[in-house]
Design a protein around this motif. Structure first.
Motif, PDB file in Angstrom:
ATOM      1  N   ILE A 108       3.556  -0.611 -30.782  1.00  0.00           N
ATOM      2  CA  ILE A 108       4.161  -1.098 -29.542  1.00  0.00           C
ATOM      3  C   ILE A 108       3.074  -1.472 -28.537  1.00  0.00           C
ATOM      4  O   ILE A 108       2.138  -0.699 -28.328  1.00  0.00           O
ATOM      5  N   LEU A 159       9.002   4.872 -26.498  1.00  0.00           N
ATOM      6  CA  LEU A 159       8.922   3.440 -26.139  1.00  0.00           C
ATOM      7  C   LEU A 159       8.583   3.201 -24.682  1.00  0.00           C
ATOM      8  O   LEU A 159       8.098   2.125 -24.320  1.00  0.00           O
ATOM      9  N   ASN A 172      12.979  -2.775 -22.232  1.00  0.00           N
ATOM     10  CA  ASN A 172      11.905  -2.329 -21.316  1.00  0.00           C
ATOM     11  C   ASN A 172      10.672  -3.227 -21.374  1.00  0.00           C
ATOM     12  O   ASN A 172       9.579  -2.792 -20.996  1.00  0.00           O
ATOM     13  N   ARG A 175       2.515  -3.152 -24.467  1.00  0.00           N
ATOM     14  CA  ARG A 175       3.126  -3.494 -23.199  1.00  0.00           C
ATOM     15  C   ARG A 175       2.232  -4.582 -22.618  1.00  0.00           C
ATOM     16  O   ARG A 175       1.094  -4.305 -22.235  1.00  0.00           O
ATOM     17  N   ILE A 192      15.432  12.988 -14.607  1.00  0.00           N
ATOM     18  CA  ILE A 192      14.261  12.308 -15.197  1.00  0.00           C
ATOM     19  C   ILE A 192      13.796  11.193 -14.257  1.00  0.00           C
ATOM     20  O   ILE A 192      12.613  11.056 -13.957  1.00  0.00           O
ATOM     21  N   THR A 234       9.300  13.477 -27.864  1.00  0.00           N
ATOM     22  CA  THR A 234       9.643  12.898 -29.168  1.00  0.00           C
ATOM     23  C   THR A 234       8.754  13.441 -30.292  1.00  0.00           C
ATOM     24  O   THR A 234       8.911  13.032 -31.437  1.00  0.00           O
ATOM     25  N   ILE A 251       8.168  12.647 -20.938  1.00  0.00           N
ATOM     26  CA  ILE A 251       8.805  11.726 -21.896  1.00  0.00           C
ATOM     27  C   ILE A 251       7.863  11.391 -23.060  1.00  0.00           C
ATOM     28  O   ILE A 251       8.303  11.161 -24.180  1.00  0.00           O
ATOM     29  N   ALA A 287      13.506   6.162 -19.595  1.00  0.00           N
ATOM     30  CA  ALA A 287      13.083   6.946 -20.760  1.00  0.00           C
ATOM     31  C   ALA A 287      13.749   6.413 -22.021  1.00  0.00           C
ATOM     32  O   ALA A 287      14.974   6.406 -22.136  1.00  0.00           O
ATOM     33  N   MET A 288      12.929   5.959 -22.968  1.00  0.00           N
ATOM     34  CA  MET A 288      13.463   5.316 -24.168  1.00  0.00           C
ATOM     35  C   MET A 288      12.674   5.712 -25.416  1.00  0.00           C
ATOM     36  O   MET A 288      11.487   5.993 -25.338  1.00  0.00           O
ATOM     37  N   LEU A 289      13.368   5.681 -26.550  1.00  0.00           N
ATOM     38  CA  LEU A 289      12.697   5.890 -27.830  1.00  0.00           C
ATOM     39  C   LEU A 289      13.251   4.897 -28.848  1.00  0.00           C
ATOM     40  O   LEU A 289      14.290   4.260 -28.625  1.00  0.00           O
TER      41      LEU A 289
END
Lengths: 215, 215
Positions: A63, B53, A148, A65, A9, A25, A21, B58-60
């Motif tokens: 969310i 996220l 993050n 950023r 990844i 989900t 990514i 790579a995040m959730l």
């Protein structure tokens, strides 16, 4: 089966990784968040991270950023304490997508992308006229996700307007009847059809279909 | 237009309010979270709050309410540090919905609802065999949302398995090709069809359709 390890990844090109990514989900909500600056400038931007947090009190989260688009939404929500959440329908996907462009601060995306702002009496926050579901939300708090460097905004749902066609007697709002869309990944807009509703599930027996007798 | 003020929302019956507030934020992702207890008991439960996220790393994230179903997932994730995220397809919606029943601790929902656990070599965490997208996630942190006493779990995506049919060259994963569903409200399962994909949006021109030439 395609397989990606953590290292795979990491080694992908930026665009490939973003596509991957953002897709894995599952489907995401599509909402236009409307806000106004202290100077009275309207702003609207698409978000795919608006998530239900609880019903009593009615709350949602999304969310942001702070270092990337759409930072104006964040700034305005904090400054004025309010914002609107407007469902995206099939007929406005191109305009909704275009709001994700990085317009300069103070530019109204409503004008740039040709979405019509709707103003309720006594409210400074702009809504999206075309949306069959409009929510007025009040900023409550934010949590900095240090893993993050994103921010989870927490808000109260204070007022709801819904087109009559979508409302059912049990409080259920049929998103399908409003032609409301969902997002796959970064840039794919999809129109769902309801296939079933089920009873509340209990351990002792199998929840039955609400829509289809005998199934 | 139906209108609900904050006071109207508060005054609704519990079920009506749950249906309304769970619907108005739009379509939600549908994922089965698989986990294992310290004693080795498998657990699987449906979640509609899994949200992307960030892509690098790579995040959730997802939301749990420690005082209600499915608290076993939360306990297991914290104890073992890992869990699986498995996409829900059209063919398993009844089983997926049934996992939301409040089974006693230690009962395997896999057995109760007839979903087949899939075990990869060297991994204790159970996956859902039927899912065309399987993610192995590592618990990173949690944020207590004090406004309504929920918990936002933050996790890293460490391994991804995807059925070949869904993968496209640019990293995009077609959820439609996997018959992956989305959720409207608490209990409606919906199957989306892709209507368009658009280029990356920039302020200077209108993003074009990727799928339809000339649109």
């Amino acid at each position: 089966m395609e397989f990606f390890s953590k290292e795979d990844i990491k080694a992908l090109s930026k665009i490939t990784r973003l596509n991957l990514i953002n897709s894995v989900t599952g489907y995401k909500s599509a909402n236009l968040i409307g806000s106004v600056s202290k100077e009275g400038k309207h702003n609207v931007a698409i978000f795919s991270s608006v998530t239900h947090l609880g019903s009593d009190p009615a709350m949602l989260g999304f969310i942001v950023r702070p270092t990337t688009v759409p930072r104006d939404t964040y700034k305005n929500c904090k400054e004025t304490g309010f914002f609107s959440v407007n469902a995206v329908t099939k007929s406005i996907i191109a305009q909704a997508h275009q709001t994700s462009a990085n317009y300069d601060y103070g530019i109204s995306e409503f004008e740039e992308v040709s979405l019509e702002p709707y103003l309720f009496e006594n409210l400074a926050i702009p809504f999206v006229k075309e949306s069959p579901i409009k929510l007025l939300c009040r900023y409550l708090n934010e949590y900095h996700i240090k893993e993050n460097d994103t921010i989870h905004i927490i808000a109260a749902i204070e007022k709801i307007w819904i087109d009559d066609d979508l409302m059912q007697k049990d409080g259920f709002v049929s998103l399908e009847k409003g032609n409301i869309i969902t997002i796959n990944g970064l840039d794919a807009y999809c129109l769902p059809k309801t296939i079933d509703r089920f009873e509340y599930a209990r351990p002792s027996y199998k929840a039955k279909s609400i829509l289809h007798n005998g199934s």
